[in-house]
Design a protein around this motif. Structure first.
Motif, PDB file in Angstrom:
ATOM      1  N   LEU A 129       0.805  -1.218   0.000  1.00  0.00           N
ATOM      2  CA  LEU A 129       0.000   0.000   0.000  1.00  0.00           C
ATOM      3  C   LEU A 129       0.840   1.270   0.000  1.00  0.00           C
ATOM      4  O   LEU A 129       0.284   2.365   0.126  1.00  0.00           O
ATOM      5  N   TRP A 134      -4.760   4.643   0.442  1.00  0.00           N
ATOM      6  CA  TRP A 134      -5.287   3.660   1.387  1.00  0.00           C
ATOM      7  C   TRP A 134      -4.321   3.419   2.539  1.00  0.00           C
ATOM      8  O   TRP A 134      -4.741   2.972   3.615  1.00  0.00           O
ATOM      9  N   VAL A 137      -5.547   5.840   4.991  1.00  0.00           N
ATOM     10  CA  VAL A 137      -6.815   5.400   5.572  1.00  0.00           C
ATOM     11  C   VAL A 137      -6.571   4.363   6.664  1.00  0.00           C
ATOM     12  O   VAL A 137      -7.274   4.328   7.674  1.00  0.00           O
TER      13      VAL A 137
END
Length: 260
Positions: A129, A134, A137
């Motif tokens: 990632l 993300w 997040v």
């Protein structure tokens, strides 16, 4: 007494609004006025939108705003959901280690992010990632959940237990009493926690700077500073415009939910 009250309020307003007024004026000043020290800094003789045009045409500022909004909303919603359940459990349920867990959550929130971003980079690379929004997040709840839990835990304790007990006598389960009785009464606390969590996500810098490399995935706080600051050269007009536009969503959200 009236003069003192208004004088105090006026001083507070000037102190609070002056940075925003300065940003607004600087963002519409042409460079020849912006760097002319002989002119008044609060007067615009030839207003222009060239700094905003430069911001939106040369850089993906709209994409930065969208990235920041998406990350902030998702992180805040997830952190609130976990924080509500965690805060309610620590405030209402009696189990071994509840006080130590509450203290641990508070201590976790106090851990500086500058100590965590290096190992978290390694984790994001393992998850595939890195350089993705993300990653933010996933990482932002690491400091938002302790904050929301700690804040809501204190708010839940202000709600009388008798209200939940009456609901459970009438047939509600523990979760039913939580959703039908407690949460409506705790709405001001939930909104307050959500506002602060959203603000923390919106203005976060160190994780966004470390995890995101490509220009299209950056957030406002990192993208504007990185793009409009080159060495010791600052593009002040566009930088002030970016700062002003980046403040608008937070100001709007606070104005809508101020009644809570």
């Amino acid at each position: 007494k009236t003069i003192m009250v208004y004088a105090t309020v006026a001083l507070f307003l000037i102190t609070t609004l002056l940075p925003f007024v300065w940003m607004a004026i600087s963002s519409v000043k042409p460079n020849r006025e912006l760097y002319n020290l002989e002119q008044s800094p609060f007067v615009v003789y030839s207003p222009t939108l060239e700094h905003y045009g430069y911001l939106f045409t040369k850089y993906p500022f709209a994409r930065w705003m969208l990235n920041t909004f998406a990350v902030s909303v998702i992180s805040t919603a997830f952190s609130l959901a976990i924080g509500i359940l965690g805060g309610y459990s620590l405030a209402r349920l009696r189990f071994r280690g509840a006080e130590a867990m509450g203290l641990g959550i508070f201590i976790t929130y106090l851990v500086p992010r500058t100590l965590l971003f290096v190992p978290l980079v390694y984790v994001m690379k393992l998850l595939g990632l890195f350089d993705s929004i993300w990653s933010l997040v996933i990482v932002y709840p690491t400091f938002l959940i302790p904050f929301c839990t700690w804040l809501l835990m204190g708010y839940f304790r202000t709600i009388p237990r008798e209200l939940e007990e009456c609901a459970m006598i009438d047939g509600c389960s523990r979760m039913g009493a939580l959703f039908k009785i407690v949460l409506p009464l705790c709405l001001p606390g939930i909104v307050s926690a959500g506002l602060f969590a959203f603000t923390l996500s919106w203005s976060e810098f160190i994780y966004a700077l470390t995890f995101i490399q490509s220009a299209a995935n950056k957030t406002v706080s990192v993208g504007a500073v990185g793009a409009l600051t080159v060495g010791d050269t600052f593009f002040w007009g566009s930088l002030m415009g970016a700062a002003l536009l980046g403040s608008v969503p937070v100001a709007l959200i606070y104005s809508f939910f101020m009644e809570y």
